[in-house]
Design a protein around this motif. Structure first.
Motif, mmCIF file in Angstrom:
data_model
loop_
_atom_site.group_PDB
_atom_site.id
_atom_site.type_symbol
_atom_site.label_atom_id
_atom_site.label_comp_id
_atom_site.label_asym_id
_atom_site.label_seq_id
_atom_site.Cartn_x
_atom_site.Cartn_y
_atom_site.Cartn_z
ATOM 1 N N CYS A 155 -7.907 27.061 -5.837
ATOM 2 C CA CYS A 155 -7.118 26.319 -4.744
ATOM 3 C C CYS A 155 -5.638 26.268 -4.940
ATOM 4 N N LEU A 156 -4.976 26.800 -3.891
ATOM 5 C CA LEU A 156 -3.546 26.515 -3.876
ATOM 6 C C LEU A 156 -3.024 25.371 -2.925
ATOM 7 N N TYR A 157 -2.544 24.414 -3.602
ATOM 8 C CA TYR A 157 -1.656 23.432 -2.711
ATOM 9 C C TYR A 157 -0.360 23.903 -2.681
ATOM 10 N N ASN A 158 0.478 23.299 -1.707
ATOM 11 C CA ASN A 158 1.911 23.656 -1.490
ATOM 12 C C ASN A 158 1.985 24.889 -1.669
ATOM 13 N N PRO A 159 1.468 25.815 -0.718
ATOM 14 C CA PRO A 159 1.431 27.108 -0.988
ATOM 15 C C PRO A 159 2.784 27.991 -0.753
ATOM 16 N N ILE A 160 3.384 27.116 0.581
ATOM 17 C CA ILE A 160 4.909 27.938 1.033
ATOM 18 C C ILE A 160 5.563 26.737 1.611
ATOM 19 N N SER A 161 6.792 26.896 1.706
ATOM 20 C CA SER A 161 7.723 25.923 2.506
ATOM 21 C C SER A 161 9.078 26.806 2.789
ATOM 22 N N LYS A 162 9.792 26.360 3.524
ATOM 23 C CA LYS A 162 11.054 26.936 3.975
ATOM 24 C C LYS A 162 11.842 27.228 2.715
ATOM 25 N N ALA A 163 11.839 26.217 1.711
ATOM 26 C CA ALA A 163 12.614 26.388 0.502
ATOM 27 C C ALA A 163 11.768 27.186 -0.634
ATOM 28 N N ALA B 187 0.841 -1.229 0.023
ATOM 29 C CA ALA B 187 -0.016 0.026 -0.133
ATOM 30 C C ALA B 187 0.858 1.237 0.118
ATOM 31 N N VAL B 188 0.762 1.949 -0.980
ATOM 32 C CA VAL B 188 1.449 3.469 -0.963
ATOM 33 C C VAL B 188 0.688 4.386 -0.447
ATOM 34 N N VAL B 189 1.115 5.036 0.325
ATOM 35 C CA VAL B 189 0.365 5.889 1.132
ATOM 36 C C VAL B 189 0.451 7.392 1.002
ATOM 37 N N SER B 190 -0.655 8.247 0.493
ATOM 38 C CA SER B 190 -0.549 9.529 0.344
ATOM 39 C C SER B 190 -1.462 10.121 1.297
ATOM 40 N N GLY B 191 -1.308 11.599 1.791
ATOM 41 C CA GLY B 191 -2.455 12.200 2.357
ATOM 42 C C GLY B 191 -3.338 12.762 1.452
ATOM 43 N N GLY B 192 -4.576 12.919 1.915
ATOM 44 C CA GLY B 192 -5.731 13.525 1.068
ATOM 45 C C GLY B 192 -6.141 12.377 0.079
ATOM 46 N N ASP B 193 -5.988 12.638 -1.290
ATOM 47 C CA ASP B 193 -6.401 11.721 -2.422
ATOM 48 C C ASP B 193 -4.964 11.357 -2.966
ATOM 49 N N PRO B 194 -4.916 10.125 -3.213
ATOM 50 C CA PRO B 194 -3.376 9.849 -3.760
ATOM 51 C C PRO B 194 -3.245 10.228 -5.519
ATOM 52 N N GLY B 195 -4.352 10.665 -5.984
ATOM 53 C CA GLY B 195 -4.071 11.130 -7.401
ATOM 54 C C GLY B 195 -3.814 12.797 -7.294
ATOM 55 N N VAL B 196 -4.006 13.474 -6.406
ATOM 56 C CA VAL B 196 -4.027 14.884 -6.329
ATOM 57 C C VAL B 196 -2.736 15.431 -6.098
ATOM 58 N N PHE B 197 -1.798 15.693 -6.661
ATOM 59 C CA PHE B 197 -0.284 16.212 -6.256
ATOM 60 C C PHE B 197 -0.030 15.062 -5.217
ATOM 61 N N ALA B 198 0.237 13.764 -5.458
ATOM 62 C CA ALA B 198 0.467 12.749 -4.742
ATOM 63 C C ALA B 198 1.112 11.437 -5.629
ATOM 64 N N MET B 199 1.299 10.424 -4.684
ATOM 65 C CA MET B 199 2.086 8.987 -5.279
ATOM 66 C C MET B 199 1.593 8.594 -6.284
ATOM 67 N N ILE C 279 -10.208 11.751 0.302
ATOM 68 C CA ILE C 279 -10.717 13.272 0.580
ATOM 69 C C ILE C 279 -9.562 14.214 0.413
ATOM 70 N N THR C 280 -9.775 14.858 -0.734
ATOM 71 C CA THR C 280 -8.347 15.692 -0.823
ATOM 72 C C THR C 280 -8.736 17.247 -0.191
ATOM 73 N N ALA C 281 -7.671 17.641 0.253
ATOM 74 C CA ALA C 281 -7.581 18.717 1.058
ATOM 75 C C ALA C 281 -8.547 19.904 0.819
ATOM 76 N N MET C 282 -8.836 20.295 -0.659
ATOM 77 C CA MET C 282 -9.702 21.482 -0.979
ATOM 78 C C MET C 282 -11.107 21.057 -0.513
ATOM 79 N N LEU C 283 -11.556 19.656 -0.541
ATOM 80 C CA LEU C 283 -12.784 19.391 -0.192
ATOM 81 C C LEU C 283 -13.074 19.538 1.108
#
Ligand code: SAH
Length: 262
Positions: free
Chosen positions: A163-171, A77-89, A115-119
């Motif tokens: 809907c903006l995913y991955n909006p910000i990070s240290k990098a 089982a390959v695990v992603s957060g939210g939905d595995p097809g939305v910006f994921a594995m 359930i993807t984050a935007m929903l």
């Protein structure tokens, strides 16, 4: 060895209450779990089920590992957060499949939606996705920033809720500020902007501000940012959080309202 398979699972945005029974069944059936460490931490340990955690940036390597284990007979089982097809594995696994061993094409590969984050974020706020909307990852790790801004400009002009995913990070500290500044050139200052953080988790926080007050510092890596369309509005309620919604009907053309603002 036979019986190997890969199931791509979405854990949903938060707790187990947002994990589908089908995804839970695939987790229960798995001999091996593969994913980014913090996602694997959300799955309880169980005897006889191995966890192969890895860093966030090694998606293709992780995908190849999953396919190789399945080819050796493991139920992976390959695990992603939210939905595995939305910006994921899920896309990473198919990319690895396309470029990988011919024998991998015989493997059963299943995708279980989540359930993807935007929903989840939309549900907390009201119904901001009641009209047309789109999702953009602000991460420029996998695509040039010029493409991100070109797409943003196009959907702002077309008056989508964004809907903006991955909006910000240290990098990537400055991209969200630039995206909000671009939005301010197309949308009215009072346009509702949602900062939905860690929705479904104990540290969940939801903030709704007018675009004129939206700041990049209001977001972190666990935040979904949603910029309203010209029709997105608030219903104020005494003593309660306002409801944010986008009516399903639109009568005027976006071109008349959203272009040419300076
Ligand atoms: N596959 C995931 C998205 C992975 S990209 C999904 O379908 O939701 C990671 C981004 O998703 C984060 O930077 C954040 O923008 C968003 N995100 C993931 N979980 C979230 C949550 N619980 N609350 C708000 N945003 C979340």
């Amino acid at each position: 060895m036979s019986g190997g398979r890969v199931t791509l699972i979405g854990l949903g945005p938060g707790g187990a209450h947002w994990l589908t029974p089908a995804a839970q069944a695939a987790l229960d059936d798995a001999t091996d779990l593969i994913g980014y460490g913090p996602y694997l931490d959300r799955v309880p340990d169980r005897e006889g089920r191995l966890k192969h955690g890895s860093d966030n940036r090694v998606e293709l390597q992780r995908a190849r590992h999953a396919l190789a284990l399945a080819a050796a007979g493991h139920r992976v089982a390959v695990v992603s957060g939210g939905d595995p097809g939305v910006f994921a594995m899920a896309a990473a696994v198919f990319e690895a499949l396309e470029a990988g061993e011919p024998g991998w094409l015989d493997l059963p590969i299943l995708v279980e939606p989540g359930i993807t984050a935007m929903l989840a974020a939309a549900a907390r706020a009201g119904a901001p996705l009641g009209g047309d909307f789109c999702a953009i990852s602000l991460s420029d790790n996998l695509k040039p920033w010029e493409l991100v801004t070109a797409r943003l400009a196009a959907v702002l002009a077309a008056d989508f809720v964004i809907c903006l995913y991955n909006p910000i990070s240290k990098a990537r500290p400055w991209q969200l500020g630039e995206a909000l500044a671009l939005a301010a050139r197309h949308r009215a200052p009072e346009t509702p902007v949602l900062f939905a953080r860690a929705i479904g988790r104990p540290d969940e926080a939801l903030q709704v501000v007018p675009l004129a007050q939206a700041r990049a510092e209001m977001a972190d890596m666990a935040t979904l940012v949603m910029i309203g369309a010209s029709t997105t509005r608030l219903i104020a309620r005494p003593g309660r959080e306002p409801i944010v919604y986008t009516p399903r009907s639109v009568t005027k053309s976006p071109c008349a309202t959203s272009q040419g603002r300076t």
